[in-house]
Design an enzyme around this catalytic site. Sequence first.
Site, short mmCIF file in Angstrom:
data_model
loop_
_atom_site.label_atom_id
_atom_site.label_comp_id
_atom_site.label_asym_id
_atom_site.label_seq_id
_atom_site.Cartn_x
_atom_site.Cartn_y
_atom_site.Cartn_z
CB VAL A 84 -0.94 0.00 1.24
CG1 VAL A 84 -1.89 -1.18 1.20
CG2 VAL A 84 -0.15 0.01 2.55
CG HIS A 100 -3.75 -6.00 0.17
ND1 HIS A 100 -2.69 -6.71 0.70
CD2 HIS A 100 -4.68 -6.91 -0.19
CE1 HIS A 100 -2.99 -8.02 0.66
NE2 HIS A 100 -4.19 -8.16 0.13
N GLY A 168 9.00 -11.29 -2.57
CA GLY A 168 8.94 -10.64 -1.26
C GLY A 168 7.61 -10.74 -0.56
CD GLU A 196 12.34 -16.12 6.01
OE1 GLU A 196 12.68 -15.29 6.86
OE2 GLU A 196 11.17 -16.48 5.81
C1 BV8 Z 1 -10.94 -11.19 2.62
C2 BV8 Z 1 -3.59 -3.53 4.00
C3 BV8 Z 1 -13.16 -11.89 2.31
C4 BV8 Z 1 -3.64 -2.81 5.26
C5 BV8 Z 1 -3.45 -5.95 4.40
C6 BV8 Z 1 -10.29 -15.46 9.63
C7 BV8 Z 1 -11.13 -14.39 9.85
C8 BV8 Z 1 -11.27 -13.34 8.94
C9 BV8 Z 1 -10.54 -13.38 7.76
C10 BV8 Z 1 -9.70 -14.46 7.56
C11 BV8 Z 1 -9.57 -15.50 8.45
N1 BV8 Z 1 -8.67 -16.39 7.96
C12 BV8 Z 1 -8.23 -15.96 6.76
C13 BV8 Z 1 -8.87 -14.80 6.50
C14 BV8 Z 1 -8.72 -14.00 5.33
C15 BV8 Z 1 -7.71 -12.89 5.64
C16 BV8 Z 1 -6.32 -13.50 5.75
O1 BV8 Z 1 -5.75 -13.88 4.74
N2 BV8 Z 1 -5.77 -13.58 6.98
C17 BV8 Z 1 -4.44 -14.18 7.11
C18 BV8 Z 1 -3.56 -13.29 7.97
C19 BV8 Z 1 -4.62 -15.59 7.71
N3 BV8 Z 1 -7.79 -12.04 4.48
C20 BV8 Z 1 -8.66 -11.03 4.49
O2 BV8 Z 1 -9.33 -10.69 5.44
C21 BV8 Z 1 -8.78 -10.31 3.15
N4 BV8 Z 1 -10.16 -10.13 2.86
O3 BV8 Z 1 -10.55 -12.32 2.67
O4 BV8 Z 1 -12.26 -10.84 2.33
C22 BV8 Z 1 -13.59 -12.10 3.74
C23 BV8 Z 1 -14.51 -11.21 4.26
C24 BV8 Z 1 -14.95 -11.42 5.57
C25 BV8 Z 1 -14.45 -12.48 6.35
C26 BV8 Z 1 -13.47 -13.34 5.80
C27 BV8 Z 1 -13.03 -13.15 4.50
C28 BV8 Z 1 -8.13 -8.93 3.23
C29 BV8 Z 1 -6.63 -9.11 3.33
C30 BV8 Z 1 -5.96 -7.75 3.20
C31 BV8 Z 1 -5.47 -7.31 4.56
N5 BV8 Z 1 -4.75 -6.04 4.39
N6 BV8 Z 1 -2.83 -4.77 4.25
C32 BV8 Z 1 -2.30 -2.22 5.58
O5 BV8 Z 1 -1.26 -2.61 4.99
O6 BV8 Z 1 -2.31 -1.34 6.42
S1 BV8 Z 1 -2.51 -7.34 4.56
C33 BV8 Z 1 -0.85 -7.02 4.78
O7 BV8 Z 1 -0.23 -8.31 4.62
C34 BV8 Z 1 -0.17 -6.13 3.76
O8 BV8 Z 1 -1.01 -5.67 2.72
C35 BV8 Z 1 0.87 -7.05 3.15
O9 BV8 Z 1 1.16 -6.73 1.86
C36 BV8 Z 1 0.15 -8.33 3.27
C37 BV8 Z 1 0.96 -9.58 3.04
O10 BV8 Z 1 2.17 -9.48 3.75
P1 BV8 Z 1 3.51 -9.60 2.85
O11 BV8 Z 1 3.45 -8.56 1.79
O12 BV8 Z 1 3.69 -11.00 2.42
O13 BV8 Z 1 4.62 -9.16 3.88
P2 BV8 Z 1 5.26 -10.05 5.03
O14 BV8 Z 1 5.92 -9.12 5.99
O15 BV8 Z 1 4.24 -11.03 5.53
O16 BV8 Z 1 6.38 -10.91 4.29
C38 BV8 Z 1 7.50 -10.24 3.74
C39 BV8 Z 1 8.23 -11.29 2.91
O17 BV8 Z 1 9.31 -10.67 2.24
C40 BV8 Z 1 8.83 -12.40 3.77
O18 BV8 Z 1 8.60 -13.64 3.10
C41 BV8 Z 1 10.34 -12.07 3.79
O19 BV8 Z 1 11.13 -13.24 3.83
C42 BV8 Z 1 10.50 -11.39 2.46
N7 BV8 Z 1 11.58 -10.37 2.41
C43 BV8 Z 1 11.93 -9.48 3.38
N8 BV8 Z 1 12.91 -8.68 2.90
C44 BV8 Z 1 13.16 -9.06 1.62
C45 BV8 Z 1 12.31 -10.15 1.30
N9 BV8 Z 1 12.33 -10.75 0.10
C46 BV8 Z 1 13.20 -10.28 -0.82
N10 BV8 Z 1 14.05 -9.24 -0.59
C47 BV8 Z 1 14.06 -8.63 0.61
N11 BV8 Z 1 14.91 -7.60 0.82
#
Ligand code: BV8
Length: 223
Positions: A84, A100, A168, A196
């Site tokens: 974002v 997102h 990433g 990783e």
């Molecule tokens: C939805 C915006 C339908 C805000 C974000 C139980 C109850 C309710 C919902 C759920 C549930 N179980 C599952 C869900 C669905 C839920 C979900 O997926 N939950 C997960 C956590 C289990 N999803 C939702 O709710 C979505 N909507 O499903 O609607 C619905 C409706 C009602 C009820 C149920 C479902 C909405 C999801 C969007 C959430 N908003 N962000 C904000 O940012 O302020 S999510 C947030 O996580 C960010 O947007 C981010 O982009 C996203 C994913 O994270 P990553 O980008 O992967 O970042 P992360 O830190 O995790 O990883 C970084 C990676 O980079 C690592 O692998 C690391 O090794 C690597 N890295 C680090 N440095 C480097 C690198 N790689 C290369 N080079 C480097 N230098």
Amino acid sequence: MLTGAGVSAESGVPTFRGQGGIWERHRPEDLATPQAFARDPALVWRWYHWRRRLIHACRPNPAHLALAELEARLPGFNLITQNVDGLHRLAGSRAPLEIHGNLWFVRCLDCGERREERRLDLPAPPSCPLCGGLLRPDVVWFGENLDQELLERAWQAAQEAEVMLVVGTSAVVRPAASLATAAKRAGAFVIEVNLEPPPNSSQVDVSLLGKAGQVLPALLEAS
Ligand code: BV8
Ligand code: ZN
């Protein structure tokens, strides 16, 4: 292309999970949900205010720039991002699918008015200039549906992809993480760039271990 927070890490934007991630200090459900904002808009807005000020000082890194260059060279290139921070656009990517949302935009809870809001001196939630309602960050919170049109275009791009680069992302957030699975199922060659290795259950054909800011420019060189 599907990118996550790791592509912005070398720009200084904190990732969400893993060491130093912002979820270490806060629980996502306490801040990134509509319930959290309804309960305490000032607290949630303050978190976004902190992130906006931090991200304002960040510049696109070589990973963003390499992706913008790849887009210019490859016809039929689609960039889907979970981020974002707006850094892909700043790097020159023409039409990133920001599934997102984007924290440089706000949306009115009452009249739905959406506008760009770049001011950095907004510690408290701003009010809508049209109706006086409360403005929220125009991002998708947990439990909220993604923009249907954007998601449709992202599914389409994933299913038509010959090659999908997943860069990433920890691939835990749905439905974003399912885009790579959909691409794979539709026959795409899936390459992951991450610090990783992917979990063994993943559907990655090739895993390139390393920093996005180094691996992507090298891929560009080789293309
Ligand atoms: C939805 C915006 C339908 C805000 C974000 C139980 C109850 C309710 C919902 C759920 C549930 N179980 C599952 C869900 C669905 C839920 C979900 O997926 N939950 C997960 C956590 C289990 N999803 C939702 O709710 C979505 N909507 O499903 O609607 C619905 C409706 C009602 C009820 C149920 C479902 C909405 C999801 C969007 C959430 N908003 N962000 C904000 O940012 O302020 S999510 C947030 O996580 C960010 O947007 C981010 O982009 C996203 C994913 O994270 P990553 O980008 O992967 O970042 P992360 O830190 O995790 O990883 C970084 C990676 O980079 C690592 O692998 C690391 O090794 C690597 N890295 C680090 N440095 C480097 C690198 N790689 C290369 N080079 C480097 N230098
Ligand atoms: Zn309004």
